[in-house]
Design a protein around this motif. Structure first.
Motif, short mmCIF file in Angstrom:
data_model
loop_
_atom_site.label_atom_id
_atom_site.label_comp_id
_atom_site.label_asym_id
_atom_site.label_seq_id
_atom_site.Cartn_x
_atom_site.Cartn_y
_atom_site.Cartn_z
N PHE A 149 0.64 -1.27 -0.14
CA PHE A 149 0.15 -0.06 0.13
C PHE A 149 0.83 1.22 -0.01
O PHE A 149 0.67 2.12 -0.65
CB PHE A 149 -0.97 -0.10 1.24
N GLY A 150 1.93 1.15 0.77
CA GLY A 150 2.70 2.57 0.84
C GLY A 150 3.35 2.49 -0.42
O GLY A 150 3.41 3.88 -0.90
N ILE A 151 3.86 1.72 -1.05
CA ILE A 151 4.48 1.83 -2.23
C ILE A 151 3.46 2.30 -3.65
O ILE A 151 3.70 3.40 -4.35
CB ILE A 151 5.31 0.61 -2.81
N PHE A 152 2.34 1.65 -3.68
CA PHE A 152 1.42 2.09 -4.71
C PHE A 152 0.80 3.21 -4.37
O PHE A 152 0.49 4.00 -5.19
CB PHE A 152 0.30 1.11 -4.75
N PHE A 153 0.47 3.83 -3.31
CA PHE A 153 0.05 5.04 -2.69
C PHE A 153 1.00 6.12 -3.17
O PHE A 153 0.88 7.36 -3.55
CB PHE A 153 -0.60 5.12 -1.47
N SER A 154 1.99 5.85 -2.94
CA SER A 154 3.29 6.89 -3.23
C SER A 154 3.49 7.19 -4.59
O SER A 154 3.48 8.20 -4.85
CB SER A 154 4.52 6.44 -2.54
N ILE A 155 3.23 6.12 -5.23
CA ILE A 155 3.28 6.36 -6.69
C ILE A 155 2.28 7.08 -7.19
O ILE A 155 2.34 7.99 -8.10
CB ILE A 155 3.10 4.85 -7.63
N GLY A 156 0.91 7.02 -6.60
CA GLY A 156 -0.03 7.93 -7.09
C GLY A 156 0.06 9.39 -6.32
O GLY A 156 -0.39 10.30 -7.47
N GLN A 200 10.25 5.69 -1.76
CA GLN A 200 9.41 4.90 -0.86
C GLN A 200 10.00 3.58 -0.77
O GLN A 200 9.75 2.89 -0.07
CB GLN A 200 8.09 5.18 -1.47
N VAL A 201 10.20 2.91 -2.15
CA VAL A 201 10.57 1.65 -2.27
C VAL A 201 11.68 1.29 -1.44
O VAL A 201 11.95 0.24 -0.80
CB VAL A 201 10.71 1.47 -4.05
N LEU A 202 12.85 2.16 -1.45
CA LEU A 202 13.99 1.94 -0.83
C LEU A 202 13.58 2.13 0.80
O LEU A 202 14.13 1.16 1.50
CB LEU A 202 14.73 3.41 -0.99
N ILE A 203 12.66 2.82 1.28
CA ILE A 203 12.21 2.84 2.54
C ILE A 203 11.56 1.45 3.00
O ILE A 203 12.16 0.89 4.02
CB ILE A 203 11.43 3.88 3.17
N CYS A 204 10.90 0.98 2.36
CA CYS A 204 9.97 -0.20 2.29
C CYS A 204 11.11 -1.57 2.28
O CYS A 204 11.08 -2.49 2.97
CB CYS A 204 9.04 -0.57 1.49
N VAL A 205 12.14 -1.45 1.60
CA VAL A 205 13.18 -2.47 1.40
C VAL A 205 14.03 -2.45 2.52
O VAL A 205 14.24 -3.63 3.05
CB VAL A 205 13.88 -2.38 0.19
N ILE A 206 14.34 -1.54 3.12
CA ILE A 206 15.28 -1.36 4.29
C ILE A 206 14.33 -1.71 5.41
O ILE A 206 14.81 -2.61 6.08
CB ILE A 206 15.73 0.11 4.48
N TRP A 207 13.19 -1.47 5.60
CA TRP A 207 12.12 -2.06 6.61
C TRP A 207 12.37 -3.41 6.49
O TRP A 207 12.34 -4.06 7.57
CB TRP A 207 11.02 -1.28 6.38
N LEU A 208 12.14 -4.33 5.43
CA LEU A 208 11.67 -5.58 5.15
C LEU A 208 13.06 -6.19 5.75
O LEU A 208 13.04 -7.53 6.17
CB LEU A 208 11.60 -5.80 3.89
N LEU A 209 14.30 -5.67 5.20
CA LEU A 209 15.69 -6.16 5.61
C LEU A 209 16.10 -6.06 7.25
O LEU A 209 16.57 -7.16 7.75
CB LEU A 209 16.50 -5.56 4.61
#
Length: 343
Positions: A149-156, A200-209
């Protein structure tokens, strides 16, 4: 041998306690504490149930706790959210199909049709992300629900920001000798969407790692229930994801508000202003409600915020254009736009 007694025996579910007197044959009977049972008479201590169990009404035996989550079987609101999400997704697909069918018309070309296409796809995927929040949480849904959701909504939101900047560049370039003319031909909006969403993708990737979300069993928040929920792992990265999304929305709102008075025939800034106003209002109201609830009610609050903000953007940005495409097709011409611009 007769037994000295000055009161009745303590029945199951109760325990013996001293009444403060000198006679040991006199005592009080008090109910077992929360989470404890007693199945014999005159018990001096009660037995505590395991973390997976809870006493029955009489506190005589331990019974299994019930599992609580936003379930299709027990919660009617889960079906309501599913229907609303599917309905909004179908409307988004219909608008997308209408825009593709009228790809070369002026109303679709205005303010970058490629970015409009990206915005519609991101809204569609945001609606479908709701299904990650419904049903029993598992590890894969916990990993995907917030990040997708964070990635898709940030794209929007990045697409709305790109549209607003496109309006600014287009009208600054109309002045003779303007240095902004060379920026009109460049794909500034496409690059802007890519860069802003990549953060936003970078934030989410770091979060998952670093600290990925996982399934959590909460035994203590509600009596007699085990709450199955997603632990976000790292609150810092979770709120960083939300904060960056809010930053993009606030920036889009400010820029759109500044250029809202430009000629309406080409300008989407008014619609972007209203859509970002809806977005900011919904999520500002959601944050205290989200923090003050637990379990499935937190999920309900977030799903409501997702559906409301996505529907607000869809309605404010695309419904006026859809009205022209379907009801007033005679307005979808270059001559009509130029005449309005002259007036």
């Amino acid at each position: 041998m007769p037994v000295s007694r000055c009161n009745d025996r303590c029945s199951p579910g109760y325990r013996k306690t001293s009444n403060g007197g000198y006679l040991v044959c006199c005592y009080n009977c008090v109910p077992c504490s929360e989470g404890e049972v007693s199945n014999l008479t005159d018990k001096e201590i009660c037995r505590r149930c395991s973390s997976e169990e809870w006493p029955d009404e009489k506190k005589v035996k331990c019974i299994p706790k019930t599992y609580d989550f936003l379930s299709y079987e027990k919660d009617f609101i889960a079906y309501v959210f599913s229907v609303i999400a599917l309905f909004c997704a179908v409307i988004t697909l219909f608008i997308l199909r209408s825009f593709i069918y009228n790809w070369d018309t002026p109303i679709v070309k205005a303010n970058n049709r490629t970015v409009s296409f990206i915005l519609l796809v991101s809204i569609l995927l945001s609606f479908l992300c709701v299904f990650f929040f419904l049903g029993r949480p598992v590890n894969i849904t916990c990993l995907l629900r917030q990040t997708t959701f964070g990635i898709f909504f940030s794209i929007g939101v990045s697409s709305l920001l790109a549209k607003t900047i496109t309006v600014c560049i287009a009208f600054k370039a109309t002045k003779p000798g303007s240095i902004w003319v060379k920026w009109v031909s460049l794909k500034v909006s496409n690059y802007l969407v890519f860069v802003c969403s990549s953060v936003q993708v970078l934030i989410c990737v770091i979060w998952l790692l670093v600290s990925p979300p996982y399934v959590e069993f909460d035994h203590h928040s509600y009596l007699g229930k085990i709450i199955i929920q997603c632990n976000e792992g790292s609150d810092i990265w979770f709120y960083s994801m939300l904060g960056y999304m809010g930053f993009l929305a606030a920036l889009s709102f400010v820029l759109a508000f500044m250029v809202r008075t430009l000629p309406d025939s080409f300008n989407e800034a008014k619609y972007i202003t209203f859509s970002m106003l809806v977005f900011c209002s919904v999520w500002i109201a959601m944050i205290p409600a989200y923090l003050s609830t637990k379990g499935k009610y937190m999920v309900v609050v977030e799903i409501f915020a997702i559906l409301t903000s996505c529907a607000g953007i869809l309605g404010c940005i695309f419904f006026p254009k859809l009205y022209i495409l379907l009801v007033k097709p005679e307005l979808n011409s270059r001559d009509t736009i130029l005449e309005k611009n002259k007036m």
